[in-house]
Enzyme design. Structure first.
Site, PDB file in Angstrom:
ATOM      1  CE  LYS A   1      39.970  44.626  35.798  1.00 23.35           C
ATOM      2  NZ  LYS A   1      41.312  45.165  36.033  1.00 23.35           N
TER       3      LYS A   1
ATOM      4  NE  ARG B   1      43.331  50.030  40.109  1.00 21.97           N
ATOM      5  CZ  ARG B   1      43.109  48.737  40.011  1.00 21.97           C
ATOM      6  NH1 ARG B   1      41.907  48.281  39.784  1.00 21.97           N
ATOM      7  NH2 ARG B   1      44.097  47.880  40.151  1.00 21.97           N
TER       8      ARG B   1
ATOM      9  NE  ARG C   1      36.961  34.676  43.135  1.00 16.42           N
ATOM     10  CZ  ARG C   1      37.438  35.886  42.822  1.00 16.42           C
ATOM     11  NH1 ARG C   1      37.948  36.656  43.767  1.00 16.42           N
ATOM     12  NH2 ARG C   1      37.393  36.313  41.581  1.00 16.42           N
TER      13      ARG C   1
ATOM     14  NE  ARG D   1      40.792  36.064  49.026  1.00  9.83           N
ATOM     15  CZ  ARG D   1      41.298  37.122  48.392  1.00  9.83           C
ATOM     16  NH1 ARG D   1      42.490  37.565  48.687  1.00  9.83           N
ATOM     17  NH2 ARG D   1      40.613  37.729  47.444  1.00  9.83           N
TER      18      ARG D   1
ATOM     19  NE  ARG E   1      37.226  43.562  45.950  1.00 14.87           N
ATOM     20  CZ  ARG E   1      37.469  42.276  45.637  1.00 14.87           C
ATOM     21  NH1 ARG E   1      36.892  41.309  46.316  1.00 14.87           N
ATOM     22  NH2 ARG E   1      38.279  41.981  44.664  1.00 14.87           N
TER      23      ARG E   1
END
Ligand code: ZN
Length: 223
Positions: A16, A91, A130, A163, A174
Protein backbone atom coordinates in the site's frame (compact mmCIF):
# COMPACT_ATOMS: atom_id res chain seq x y z
CA UNK A 1 -10.76 14.34 -16.25
CA UNK A 2 -11.42 13.70 -12.60
CA UNK A 3 -9.74 15.28 -9.60
CA UNK A 4 -7.69 12.71 -7.67
CA UNK A 5 -9.04 12.65 -4.12
CA UNK A 6 -8.11 9.09 -3.30
CA UNK A 7 -8.23 6.55 -0.49
CA UNK A 8 -5.83 3.62 -0.40
CA UNK A 9 -7.10 0.39 1.15
CA UNK A 10 -4.98 -2.69 1.61
CA UNK A 11 -3.84 -5.22 4.18
CA UNK A 12 -0.45 -4.91 5.90
CA UNK A 13 2.09 -6.24 3.39
CA UNK A 14 -0.11 -5.46 0.36
CA UNK A 15 2.39 -2.84 -0.83
CA UNK A 16 0.00 0.00 0.00
CA UNK A 17 2.66 2.51 1.02
CA UNK A 18 4.83 1.94 -2.07
CA UNK A 19 1.85 2.25 -4.40
CA UNK A 20 0.66 5.42 -2.66
CA UNK A 21 4.09 7.06 -3.09
CA UNK A 22 4.19 6.00 -6.77
CA UNK A 23 0.72 7.39 -7.45
CA UNK A 24 1.61 10.69 -5.77
CA UNK A 25 4.61 11.00 -8.09
CA UNK A 26 2.60 10.06 -11.18
CA UNK A 27 -0.19 12.55 -10.42
CA UNK A 28 1.75 15.20 -8.50
CA UNK A 29 -0.68 15.08 -5.59
CA UNK A 30 -0.12 15.12 -1.82
CA UNK A 31 0.29 11.95 0.23
CA UNK A 32 -1.53 12.16 3.54
CA UNK A 33 -0.51 9.31 5.81
CA UNK A 34 -1.77 9.15 9.37
CA UNK A 35 1.64 7.96 10.59
CA UNK A 36 3.21 11.18 9.29
CA UNK A 37 0.35 13.28 10.68
CA UNK A 38 0.93 11.90 14.18
CA UNK A 39 4.70 12.34 13.97
CA UNK A 40 4.51 15.89 12.61
CA UNK A 41 1.83 17.11 15.02
CA UNK A 42 3.73 15.69 18.00
CA UNK A 43 7.07 17.07 16.76
CA UNK A 44 5.62 20.55 16.17
CA UNK A 45 3.84 20.45 19.53
CA UNK A 46 0.41 21.38 18.11
CA UNK A 47 -2.65 21.16 20.39
CA UNK A 48 -3.75 18.01 18.53
CA UNK A 49 -0.24 16.59 18.82
CA UNK A 50 -0.22 17.19 22.58
CA UNK A 51 -3.63 15.59 22.89
CA UNK A 52 -2.57 12.55 20.85
CA UNK A 53 0.61 12.21 22.89
CA UNK A 54 -1.33 12.20 26.17
CA UNK A 55 -3.19 9.08 24.99
CA UNK A 56 -0.09 7.42 23.55
CA UNK A 57 1.81 8.03 26.82
CA UNK A 58 -0.96 6.26 28.75
CA UNK A 59 -0.71 3.35 26.30
CA UNK A 60 -4.21 4.12 25.01
CA UNK A 61 -5.49 4.35 21.45
CA UNK A 62 -5.82 7.88 20.10
CA UNK A 63 -9.58 8.54 19.74
CA UNK A 64 -10.97 8.78 16.18
CA UNK A 65 -12.00 12.38 16.78
CA UNK A 66 -8.38 13.45 17.33
CA UNK A 67 -7.14 11.63 14.22
CA UNK A 68 -10.03 13.04 12.18
CA UNK A 69 -9.19 16.59 13.35
CA UNK A 70 -5.58 16.08 12.19
CA UNK A 71 -6.82 14.81 8.83
CA UNK A 72 -9.14 17.81 8.45
CA UNK A 73 -6.33 20.21 9.34
CA UNK A 74 -4.05 18.55 6.77
CA UNK A 75 -6.70 18.52 4.02
CA UNK A 76 -7.22 22.26 4.59
CA UNK A 77 -3.61 22.99 3.53
CA UNK A 78 -3.17 24.39 0.00
CA UNK A 79 -0.97 21.55 -1.31
CA UNK A 80 -3.92 19.13 -1.14
CA UNK A 81 -6.14 21.37 -3.30
CA UNK A 82 -5.00 19.58 -6.46
CA UNK A 83 -5.75 16.15 -5.01
CA UNK A 84 -4.50 13.78 -2.32
CA UNK A 85 -4.11 10.15 -1.32
CA UNK A 86 -5.17 9.16 2.16
CA UNK A 87 -3.15 6.27 3.56
CA UNK A 88 -4.04 4.81 6.97
CA UNK A 89 -7.38 6.65 7.27
CA UNK A 90 -10.15 5.63 7.26
CA UNK A 91 -9.54 2.21 8.79
CA UNK A 92 -13.08 1.61 10.08
CA UNK A 93 -16.63 2.42 9.00
CA UNK A 94 -16.94 4.98 11.80
CA UNK A 95 -13.84 6.76 10.47
CA UNK A 96 -15.20 6.61 6.92
CA UNK A 97 -18.34 8.41 8.08
CA UNK A 98 -16.17 11.05 9.82
CA UNK A 99 -14.21 11.50 6.61
CA UNK A 100 -17.41 12.10 4.63
CA UNK A 101 -18.34 14.85 7.08
CA UNK A 102 -14.88 16.45 6.90
CA UNK A 103 -14.88 16.44 3.11
CA UNK A 104 -18.42 17.84 2.92
CA UNK A 105 -17.30 20.72 5.17
CA UNK A 106 -14.34 21.35 2.87
CA UNK A 107 -16.51 21.10 -0.26
CA UNK A 108 -14.64 18.03 -1.46
CA UNK A 109 -15.44 14.38 -2.06
CA UNK A 110 -13.60 11.10 -2.59
CA UNK A 111 -13.20 10.30 -6.27
CA UNK A 112 -12.04 6.69 -5.82
CA UNK A 113 -11.14 4.18 -3.12
CA UNK A 114 -8.32 1.99 -4.41
CA UNK A 115 -8.20 -1.48 -2.90
CA UNK A 116 -5.02 -3.53 -3.26
CA UNK A 117 -6.55 -6.96 -3.54
CA UNK A 118 -3.71 -9.29 -2.56
CA UNK A 119 -4.50 -12.89 -1.50
CA UNK A 120 -3.63 -13.80 2.10
CA UNK A 121 -1.17 -16.51 1.02
CA UNK A 122 0.80 -13.96 -1.00
CA UNK A 123 0.85 -11.49 1.91
CA UNK A 124 2.10 -14.17 4.30
CA UNK A 125 4.79 -15.10 1.76
CA UNK A 126 5.88 -11.47 1.42
CA UNK A 127 5.90 -10.58 5.11
CA UNK A 128 7.17 -13.77 6.68
CA UNK A 129 10.19 -13.76 4.33
CA UNK A 130 11.42 -10.46 5.77
CA UNK A 131 14.61 -10.47 7.82
CA UNK A 132 16.60 -7.71 9.48
CA UNK A 133 20.26 -7.52 10.50
CA UNK A 134 20.59 -7.49 14.28
CA UNK A 135 23.65 -5.21 14.00
CA UNK A 136 23.04 -2.64 11.22
CA UNK A 137 19.25 -3.12 10.67
CA UNK A 138 19.73 -3.75 6.92
CA UNK A 139 16.55 -5.36 5.48
CA UNK A 140 16.57 -8.69 3.58
CA UNK A 141 14.00 -11.07 2.16
CA UNK A 142 14.39 -14.85 1.89
CA UNK A 143 13.00 -14.85 -1.66
CA UNK A 144 13.27 -11.35 -3.14
CA UNK A 145 16.51 -10.11 -1.58
CA UNK A 146 18.39 -12.99 0.06
CA UNK A 147 21.78 -12.49 1.75
CA UNK A 148 24.81 -14.14 0.10
CA UNK A 149 25.21 -16.58 3.01
CA UNK A 150 22.15 -17.76 4.86
CA UNK A 151 21.26 -15.85 8.02
CA UNK A 152 24.26 -13.50 7.76
CA UNK A 153 24.26 -9.80 6.80
CA UNK A 154 26.21 -9.04 3.57
CA UNK A 155 27.19 -5.61 4.84
CA UNK A 156 28.45 -6.25 8.37
CA UNK A 157 28.35 -10.01 9.03
CA UNK A 158 25.66 -9.56 11.71
CA UNK A 159 23.02 -12.21 12.41
CA UNK A 160 19.68 -11.84 10.61
CA UNK A 161 16.40 -12.24 12.46
CA UNK A 162 12.63 -12.06 11.85
CA UNK A 163 10.70 -9.38 13.76
CA UNK A 164 7.82 -10.69 15.90
CA UNK A 165 5.42 -8.61 13.76
CA UNK A 166 6.56 -10.48 10.66
CA UNK A 167 6.15 -14.04 11.99
CA UNK A 168 3.40 -16.04 10.20
CA UNK A 169 1.18 -16.36 13.35
CA UNK A 170 1.28 -12.58 13.88
CA UNK A 171 0.70 -11.84 10.20
CA UNK A 172 -2.39 -14.09 10.26
CA UNK A 173 -3.71 -12.15 13.27
CA UNK A 174 -3.07 -8.81 11.56
CA UNK A 175 -4.93 -10.06 8.49
CA UNK A 176 -7.90 -11.05 10.66
CA UNK A 177 -8.04 -7.54 12.13
CA UNK A 178 -7.86 -6.10 8.63
CA UNK A 179 -10.68 -8.33 7.42
CA UNK A 180 -13.03 -7.48 10.28
CA UNK A 181 -12.43 -3.71 10.51
CA UNK A 182 -11.08 -2.39 7.21
CA UNK A 183 -12.55 -4.74 4.62
CA UNK A 184 -16.15 -3.52 5.25
CA UNK A 185 -14.90 -0.21 3.82
CA UNK A 186 -14.52 -1.90 0.44
CA UNK A 187 -18.29 -2.63 0.54
CA UNK A 188 -19.02 0.90 1.78
CA UNK A 189 -17.25 2.52 -1.20
CA UNK A 190 -18.32 -0.29 -3.52
CA UNK A 191 -21.98 0.57 -2.86
CA UNK A 192 -21.16 4.12 -3.96
CA UNK A 193 -19.61 2.84 -7.18
CA UNK A 194 -16.16 4.29 -6.49
CA UNK A 195 -14.24 1.17 -5.41
CA UNK A 196 -11.40 0.17 -7.73
CA UNK A 197 -9.74 -3.19 -7.15
CA UNK A 198 -6.08 -3.30 -8.09
CA UNK A 199 -4.92 -6.88 -8.69
CA UNK A 200 -1.56 -8.03 -7.29
CA UNK A 201 -0.19 -9.33 -10.61
CA UNK A 202 0.35 -5.74 -11.75
CA UNK A 203 3.02 -5.35 -9.09
CA UNK A 204 5.69 -7.27 -11.01
CA UNK A 205 6.07 -4.41 -13.48
CA UNK A 206 6.93 -1.99 -10.70
CA UNK A 207 4.72 0.34 -8.70
CA UNK A 208 5.17 3.41 -10.93
CA UNK A 209 4.13 1.59 -14.15
CA UNK A 210 1.14 0.08 -12.33
CA UNK A 211 -0.09 3.31 -10.92
CA UNK A 212 0.34 5.23 -14.19
CA UNK A 213 -1.91 2.65 -15.83
CA UNK A 214 -4.48 2.89 -13.05
CA UNK A 215 -4.49 6.70 -13.25
CA UNK A 216 -4.99 6.65 -17.03
CA UNK A 217 -7.75 4.06 -16.84
CA UNK A 218 -9.63 6.12 -14.26
CA UNK A 219 -9.11 9.37 -16.16
CA UNK A 220 -7.44 11.04 -13.18
CA UNK A 221 -5.83 14.34 -13.99
CA UNK A 222 -2.20 15.08 -13.21
CA UNK A 223 -1.47 18.51 -11.82
ZN1 ZN B 1 24.29 -5.82 9.07
Amino acid sequence: MKKANLIMLGAPGSGKGTRAVALCEVLGIAQVSTGDLFRNNIKEGTELGKLAKSYINKGELVPDGVTAAMVKDRLSKPDTAGGFILDGFPRTLAQAEMLDKILAELGEEISYALYLDVPDAEIIRRISGRMICSECQAPYHREFNPPKSEGICDKCGGKLFTRDDDKPETVKKRLEVFRSTTLPLADFYGARGILVKIPPELSERGAAADMREVAEKLGLCAR
